[in-house]
Each structure stands twice: as C-alpha cells, then as structure tokens.
Scaffold this motif. Structure first.
Motif, PDB file in Angstrom:
ATOM      1  N   GLU A 145       0.855  -1.191   0.000  1.00  0.00           N
ATOM      2  CA  GLU A 145       0.000   0.000   0.000  1.00  0.00           C
ATOM      3  C   GLU A 145       0.893   1.244   0.000  1.00  0.00           C
ATOM      4  N   PHE A 146       0.579   2.175  -0.900  1.00  0.00           N
ATOM      5  CA  PHE A 146       1.350   3.412  -0.965  1.00  0.00           C
ATOM      6  C   PHE A 146       0.777   4.434   0.007  1.00  0.00           C
ATOM      7  N   LEU A 147       1.596   4.936   0.898  1.00  0.00           N
ATOM      8  CA  LEU A 147       1.164   6.065   1.722  1.00  0.00           C
ATOM      9  C   LEU A 147       1.887   7.326   1.240  1.00  0.00           C
ATOM     10  N   SER A 202       0.006  13.339  -0.056  1.00  0.00           N
ATOM     11  CA  SER A 202      -1.222  14.009  -0.532  1.00  0.00           C
ATOM     12  C   SER A 202      -2.422  13.074  -0.556  1.00  0.00           C
ATOM     13  N   MET A 203      -2.192  11.784  -0.280  1.00  0.00           N
ATOM     14  CA  MET A 203      -3.269  10.805  -0.350  1.00  0.00           C
ATOM     15  C   MET A 203      -3.689  10.296   1.030  1.00  0.00           C
ATOM     16  N   CYS A 204      -3.147  10.883   2.073  1.00  0.00           N
ATOM     17  CA  CYS A 204      -3.437  10.374   3.413  1.00  0.00           C
ATOM     18  C   CYS A 204      -4.107  11.430   4.278  1.00  0.00           C
ATOM     19  N   PRO A 205      -5.438  11.412   4.383  1.00  0.00           N
ATOM     20  CA  PRO A 205      -6.110  12.335   5.300  1.00  0.00           C
ATOM     21  C   PRO A 205      -5.643  12.091   6.743  1.00  0.00           C
ATOM     22  N   ASP A 206      -5.636  13.149   7.536  1.00  0.00           N
ATOM     23  CA  ASP A 206      -5.287  12.996   8.953  1.00  0.00           C
ATOM     24  C   ASP A 206      -6.106  11.882   9.597  1.00  0.00           C
ATOM     25  N   ALA A 207      -7.420  11.894   9.344  1.00  0.00           N
ATOM     26  CA  ALA A 207      -8.293  10.937  10.029  1.00  0.00           C
ATOM     27  C   ALA A 207      -8.000   9.499   9.590  1.00  0.00           C
ATOM     28  N   PHE A 208      -7.551   9.333   8.353  1.00  0.00           N
ATOM     29  CA  PHE A 208      -7.166   8.000   7.894  1.00  0.00           C
ATOM     30  C   PHE A 208      -5.919   7.522   8.643  1.00  0.00           C
ATOM     31  N   PRO A 258       0.893  10.221  -7.170  1.00  0.00           N
ATOM     32  CA  PRO A 258      -0.269  11.106  -7.302  1.00  0.00           C
ATOM     33  C   PRO A 258       0.109  12.397  -8.038  1.00  0.00           C
ATOM     34  N   ALA A 259      -0.895  12.988  -8.676  1.00  0.00           N
ATOM     35  CA  ALA A 259      -0.664  14.206  -9.457  1.00  0.00           C
ATOM     36  C   ALA A 259       0.027  15.279  -8.614  1.00  0.00           C
ATOM     37  N   ARG A 260      -0.358  15.352  -7.345  1.00  0.00           N
ATOM     38  CA  ARG A 260       0.189  16.385  -6.472  1.00  0.00           C
ATOM     39  C   ARG A 260       1.696  16.274  -6.319  1.00  0.00           C
ATOM     40  N   GLY A 266     -12.542   7.716   9.084  1.00  0.00           N
ATOM     41  CA  GLY A 266     -11.164   7.506   8.641  1.00  0.00           C
ATOM     42  C   GLY A 266     -11.061   7.115   7.180  1.00  0.00           C
ATOM     43  N   VAL A 267     -11.945   7.638   6.349  1.00  0.00           N
ATOM     44  CA  VAL A 267     -11.917   7.320   4.911  1.00  0.00           C
ATOM     45  C   VAL A 267     -10.605   7.804   4.303  1.00  0.00           C
ATOM     46  N   PRO A 314      -8.197  13.383  -0.285  1.00  0.00           N
ATOM     47  CA  PRO A 314      -8.015  13.474  -1.732  1.00  0.00           C
ATOM     48  C   PRO A 314      -9.298  13.151  -2.488  1.00  0.00           C
ATOM     49  N   PHE A 328      -6.408  22.542  -7.534  1.00  0.00           N
ATOM     50  CA  PHE A 328      -5.377  21.508  -7.420  1.00  0.00           C
ATOM     51  C   PHE A 328      -4.140  22.046  -6.703  1.00  0.00           C
ATOM     52  N   TYR A 351      -4.827  18.183  -0.082  1.00  0.00           N
ATOM     53  CA  TYR A 351      -4.781  16.797  -0.553  1.00  0.00           C
ATOM     54  C   TYR A 351      -4.833  16.738  -2.072  1.00  0.00           C
ATOM     55  N   ASN A 352      -4.523  15.560  -2.584  1.00  0.00           N
ATOM     56  CA  ASN A 352      -4.472  15.383  -4.036  1.00  0.00           C
ATOM     57  C   ASN A 352      -5.848  15.574  -4.677  1.00  0.00           C
TER      58      ASN A 352
END
Ligand code: SF4
Ligand code: SF4
Ligand SMILES: [Fe+2]
Lengths: 264, 299
Positions: A139-141, A144-150, A255-257, B73-74, B102, B124, B129-130
């Motif tokens: 799994e890539f962390l 820009s793809m990891c929300p705080d809550a995640f 990711p694009a970011r 936690g999505v 994202p 963007f 986030y992305n």
C-alpha cells in the motif's frame, strides 16, 4: 553522556550499495544505537549482490522485507507493480529480471525469510515500523493521499503512536493530535524527485520529552553509481534519475500532487 | 490461455459469496445522479439528459456524507454521475471535500471550458490533498470513440482535456475496453501517440472493462448464466481486491455497495452511511466482471 538515544530508519535500497554505505556511515557517526531498514533491497541500481555484505549479520542493523524482497525471495516472475504505461512496465521488468538474475540464491533465501514489521516502545510511545502500511505490504502512503483521520485510523487499529513506513520513495512526516506521528522515510536508493542527487533517511531522537524525527540528507558518489549502471547496461532513464534527482519512469503510481513537484 | 467458457457454462453451484466491509477507504458520491449531457452506448447506469431516476445530490447531503466518512477515517473520495460538472454547486462540493481528503472527479470533459479548467488547476495547486480529474475517452479516432460516446464527442472530450492540460493539470484518461484491442499494448500505445500529438506528453491512462448492464447490456449483450460468483470462488486475496470490500456509494436516493449497482434491484443498503456498514451479497452478474477483470477504482 547525554540521555538522548538516537536511531536511524531508512528504506528503498534499490541495489544502491554506495548510498547504503553512506547512510550507514552517517547514522553510525551520529551515534545511532540501532538502524532499521524497512525493505526493498533490489531494483533500479547495479550489481544487486553488493548490498548484502552491508546488510547481513550486522549487529546494529535490523532489516525488514518489502514487496520487492518478497518477489525476489520467492523467485516470482515480476515485482507485481502492475503499471499500465507500456514504458514503465518495460523498464520495471528490465530491472526486475536483472535483479532476479544477479542475486545469489543464499541472498534470495535471506530475503524470503525476513520479518515484516518491527515494534518498539520509545519514551513510552508505541512505535510501529512497516513497509508500505501496517495493513498491506504494497500500500502506498503518499503525503497528498493520506487524510489525517485516515492516519489516525491506522494508528488506532494497529495500536501505535508512531508509525514508520517506506515504499513510495518520497519522504514526508505528519504530526497528529496527541503527539502521535506518521513518517514515510522515503528511499535511500533513488533521489526523491526533487532535483537533488542526495537521498534522505529518518534520524530519530528519543528522550524524556518524546520521539523527534528529522530527515537527514546523505550525499554519496552518485556519479560512480551512474557509471556502473551504464557499464551494466541498465536503462538510461534510470541513470538520468541518479544524475539529476528527477524521476523519469514509474511516475504512473505517483499522485498528481507529488508529480507536479517534479519535471515529468 | 485457458478458455473458461469451455469448462463452465452452467451457473456455479452454491450461494453467492458474502463480503464484509474491511474499512471504508473509498467514498463514492453520485453527485449528479443519472443525469448526463451524453448518453453513451456503454453506460452501465444508462445515464442521459432525461434519466432522473437518481436526481442531483444537494450540497448539504454531500457535506453530510463527506463528514461522516471522514470521521470513519476514509482514505479518498470520488465524484461521479452522470456528469458532475452539470451540478450548479459542484465547486462548493469539490472545495468542501478536499478539506477532508483526496478527491477524484470523473467527467466526460465536454463542459470543461477555459474558465473551469483554470479554476480546477488553481484548486489543485491550493488543496492540501491530491485532486485528480479523470476524463473518459473511448477510442483514438472519432469513429472509434463517437460510436460509443456519441457524435462529435471525440473532439469535445479532447478539447476539454487539452484545456485542463494547458491550465496545468495532468488529467487521467479512462478508457472502457469495449474495443478489446485497446487494452493490448499496441492499443495503449495508440493512446500515448494520440495524446502526444495534442501536447499531452506524459499522460496517465486507466483501462476499464465494460459492465454488461444498463445500456451496455443492449450494446454488448447481457451476462451468461455461468457469469456468477459463488462462495468457493473467492479466496482472501480476491476478496480484498474487490473494491466493495472497502467502498460505498452515496446517492440522493441512499447508499449502495459500489458505483456499478445503483440502478440494480435490491442493491440499496439504507439511507445513510451508518446503515451501510454491514456485509453485502455478491449475487449480481456485474460482480463477475469485477472478479474476472480485477476492477478497482485506483488510478
Ligand atoms: S458513460 Fe459517463 S459520460 Fe457516458 S452517459 Fe454514462 S455517465 Fe454520461
Ligand atoms: S459489482 Fe463489483 S464492486 Fe459492485 S458489489 Fe459487485 S463485486 Fe462489488
Ligand atoms: Fe516497496
């Protein structure tokens, strides 16, 4: 004698025995009492067998299995990266076949049998180290793809206060509420798509105040590595990355970011 | 290659598998319901200008779903329709969602003019986030694409994508492999060549198998009886790789397991996300496509 304890954490060696040596030297010179490697020994660079003398049977070094190590260790046919860009696929397969063909059997067995996570308690904090994420090795962390809550969810589910991962090749860290933190240590085998030829590892300081993590930049003889890659006839775009600090392939998974920060 | 059809042409024995939600990683939002400015022949939910079976979502509905999922936690959000850019409040929806994680937005690209492209690019660059825009394109020539997406859509889609690119975004192109050869590497190369001609030199491409439901059922034929899943067919790895082990779809009419089944009888799970955390039954023939083709939402 200070009461600060130091540790080093790195990942993504990618056959780069020169940056590996430089990283280990740097960490030892800083007095790190233990050094953790989060996996992915192979791919990308030249002469795979040259990393193993630096990694095996070293008392202060603890090595984990990454997805690449799992594939090489079990003699699988590819790294299962699943690129759809024919160009990415082509280059990824070249370096996988090269690594598989040039890794000694004894080293393959060693890779196959490595552990897949480490746990410690530092300054009362539960520290967890994993390759991709604690729930899935590939799994890539990405930042820009990891929300705080995640990230909070991962820490809670895997009973950790501090989480270290690698696998993406680009370092970042995030502090969450209550002093908890997630650190992606990046990779030492390939520059982080930032125009620098140096690489980074995570330097950890532990004292009564808690766990502090900083990235430490390591220079190494990247020109010597590039020369050796050419001698081994590895793909020229890989050599270019070593010489410029910009990724040229495998951008598809980024990711694009993160990608927008690079030149390709 | 083994020809599966030779071995199994009868429905498999035993009950359909049940699948637990491991964790809500992906929240889909059907922001414009089934309303679309196109009426593609392969659309698996028969979207079009007149299909109001799923209406637009209201801004507050979107906010509620996004906040609920965030608290769980999505990991990521997807907007789809219909055509999301038909919604008058789409920009507010994008902005509020990007506060929490994202976002990818799936569009046919037709409505992306210069002003919108510039707004999307700015969003963007400023978002924490992305943010990805995915444009659907179904061929490398007008003949190929327009046969599926409708007359003159090839140039309109490419026009929108090029405007995004010129504004500084690198959209993801999604290709439904109704033309099977497009999934082969020569077919893929044709996309790279086409996009390079239009100045998009480092394109991102995603190939998807068609689902034989909705309008696609009439175009490409329905599922055969043997195309069903049964309990014994799925090991742990196969279960984990199905997107519905980690996603749910919110629409104006309630919550569904995934984006594919929103018009299918019996698929609706409840009014709110909290009602939809239980296991699902993989008893639909479209589930067979997911299993065989390894369909995921990941870029
Ligand atoms: S496939 Fe997409 S663009 Fe085409 S009709 Fe369906 S929702 Fe609209
Ligand atoms: S159609 Fe696919 S995603 Fe939807 S419930 Fe069936 S297997 Fe899951
Ligand atoms: Fe990895």
């Amino acid at each position: 004698m200070s009461d600060v304890r130091r540790f080093a954490v790195f990942g993504g060696v990618y056959n780069n025995f020169l940056s590996l040596e430089a990283t280990l030297n740097d960490a030892r010179a800083l007095g790190c009492e233990a050094i953790y490697c989060l996996g992915d020994m192979g791919g990308f660079g030249p002469q795979p067998d040259r990393v193993f003398p630096l990694l095996r049977d070293v008392p202060d070094l603890f090595v984990m299995q990454g997805n690449y190590d799992h594939s090489i260790g079990n003699r699988l046919e590819d790294c299962a990266c699943g690129y759809t860009d024919p160009r990415d696929n082509y280059y990824a397969q070249i370096s996988y076949d090269y690594t598989l063909a040039n890794t000694a059997d004894a080293h393959k067995d060693w890779l196959r049998d490595l552990p897949t996570e480490f746990r410690h308690t530092w300054a009362g904090q539960r520290v967890l180290m994993a390759h991709g994420s604690p729930r899935q090795v590939n799994e890539f962390l990405w930042e820009s793809m990891c929300p705080d809550a995640f990230l909070e969810h991962l820490l809670k589910s895997y009973e950790a206060d501090v989480l270290f991962v690698t696998h993406t090749g680009i370092p970042w860290k995030r502090e969450l509420e209550g002093g908890r933190q997630v650190i992606n240590v990046g990779a030492i085998g390939r520059p982080a798509n930032n125009g620098r030829t140096s690489v980074d590892y995570a330097l950890v300081e532990v004292d009564a105040q808690g766990v502090r993590v900083d990235f430490r930049e390591v220079e190494y003889d990247h020109e010597a590595l590039a020369a050796l890659m050419r001698e081994e006839e590895l793909p020229e775009p890989f050599v270019e990355t070593i010489l410029t600090g910009w990724w040229t392939t495998c951008l598809e998974v980024m990711p694009a970011r993160e990608r927008a920060a690079g030149v390709y | 290659m083994i020809d599966l059809n030779l071995a199994i042409d009868r429905p498999p024995e035993g009950p359909a598998p049940e699948l637990e939600l491991r964790h809500l990683d992906t929240l889909w939002l059907q922001v414009t319901g089934t309303l679309c400015n196109l009426a593609c022949r392969h659309c698996f939910i028969s979207c079009g200008p007149k299909n109001e079976s799923h209406p637009f979502m209201e801004l507050e509905e979107v906010r509620r779903a996004v906040e609920t999922a965030a608290a769980m936690g999505v990991k990521e959000f997807y907007f789809t329709g219909g055509e999301p850019f038909m919604h008058p409040q789409i920009r507010e929806m994008i902005a509020l969602t990007l506060e929490h994680g994202p976002l990818s937005i799936l569009t046919n690209g037709v409505l992306i003019d210069e002003e919108l492209a510039a707004w999307l690019a700015e969003t963007f660059h400023n978002a924490r986030y992305n943010f990805d825009v995915r444009v659907s394109l179904d061929g490398t020539t007008p003949e190929e694409n327009d046969a599926i997406r409708g007359r003159h859509t090839f140039e309109k889609i490419l026009g929108g994508a090029v405007r995004l690119h010129e504004a500084g975004l690198n959209p993801v192109f999604t290709v439904t492999t109704c033309h099977a050869e497009l999934a082969e590497s020569a077919g893929r190369q044709r996309f790279f060549d086409l996009l390079a001609e239009r100045g998009i030199t480092r394109p991102r491409l995603k190939f998807l198998a068609p689902f034989k439901i909705g309008r696609e059922e009439r175009r490409g034929g329905a599922y055969e009886d043997f195309e069903r899943l049964s309990e014994g067919m799925l090991d742990e790895e196969a279960r984990a790789s199905l997107q519905c082990s980690s996603c749910r779809m919110v629409t104006a009419k309630g919550v569904y397991p995934c984006p594919i089944l929103i018009e299918e009888e019996g698929a609706r799970m409840g009014d709110t996300l909290d009602d939809a955390m239980g296991p699902i039954k993989l008893d639909h023939p479209a589930c067979y496509t997911c299993f065989v083709e390894g369909v995921t939402c990941r870029t």
